[in-house]
Design a protein around this motif. Structure first.
Motif: not given
Length: 256
Positions: A240-244, A246-251
């Motif tokens: 979940q840390c990895g998923a979050v 990735a989403i933060l980097a995308e934003a």
């Protein structure tokens, strides 16, 4: 805004299409939509300067939005606030610091001292009632700040990067204690942080914010198959840390 998972129907508060522009002309927030549900631990996660603290001040009522609205549910809840710095009166005892908001509310001396002592015990500082801030460690001063917020028996706790200035060991310990207090007291918590690891560990849900002008780009529920240190060491936590992240980097990339 990306939504994953389901949320309860009854919101404690809703932020609807909020914008905030500073007097300098800087647009801090634009088109912010956010619902906070009763009983959840919701982290606002984003880079420094994205408007997380500004959004918190709008919810506190310290500032007004230039567009949109902050709407409460059936009744505006009792609110407790913890800032990044403990902001304690350096000349006053722990007991007097914790009792200050109750004194400002007009509570009698005996009543406010009973409430303050109960809050001090709640954060594990029993026996330090007569100490002054300079006699306490950074972590203990932050506990005093949390106790002061708890003394008024809040239903909603707003926390603006409260552990950012602390060493890692103290921060991990206070994360554990905060999570337990929120659960045991049945609180709703809105927690501002720029740490992916802290947000995943503490939260039931994370709202990711884009760089300025800030807006909510994703809302992610956190799944827990363990608690405490076991969760930190688990594959679910790492995933979940990895998923979050990735989403933060995308934003952040989308705002570039």
């Amino acid at each position: 805004m990306r939504e994953q998972g389901c949320r309860p129907a009854l919101s404690l508060l809703k932020v609807r299409d909020v914008a905030r522009r500073f007097s300098s002309g800087t647009l801090a927030l634009q088109g912010v939509d956010l619902a906070v549900e009763r009983g959840e631990f919701l982290s606002l996660l984003g880079p420094s300067g994205c408007g997380k603290s500004t959004l918190l001040r709008l919810i506190m009522g310290l500032e007004a939005p230039d567009a949109g609205a902050v709407e409460w549910g059936r009744l505006r809840p009792r609110i407790g606030v913890v800032f990044q710095e403990p902001t304690l009166m350096p000349w006053a005892s722990v007991l007097d610091n914790v009792a200050l908001p109750l004194r400002l509310q007009g509570q009698g001396r005996d009543e406010r001292q009973r409430a303050a002592r109960a809050a001090i015990d709640l954060v594990g500082l029993g026996g330090f009632e007569r100490a002054v801030p300079r006699e306490l460690s950074g972590g203990m001063r932050m506990r005093v700040s949390i106790a002061r917020a708890f003394a008024g028996k809040p239903e909603l706790l707003l926390m603006d990067e409260p552990f950012a200035a602390l060493d890692e060991i103290t921060r991990l310990r206070l994360d554990d204690e905060l999570q337990a207090l929120a659960r045991d007291q049945g609180l709703t918590v809105l927690f501002v942080t720029h740490s992916v690891f802290e947000s995943v560990y503490l939260s039931t849900r994370i709202a990711v914010m884009s760089p300025r002008p800030g807006r909510i780009t994703a809302s992610l529920p956190i799944e827990r198959t363990a608690t405490g240190a076991a969760f930190r060491a688990s594959a679910d936590y790492a995933r979940q840390c990895g998923a979050v992240s990735a989403i933060l980097a995308e934003a952040m990339a989308g705002a570039a």
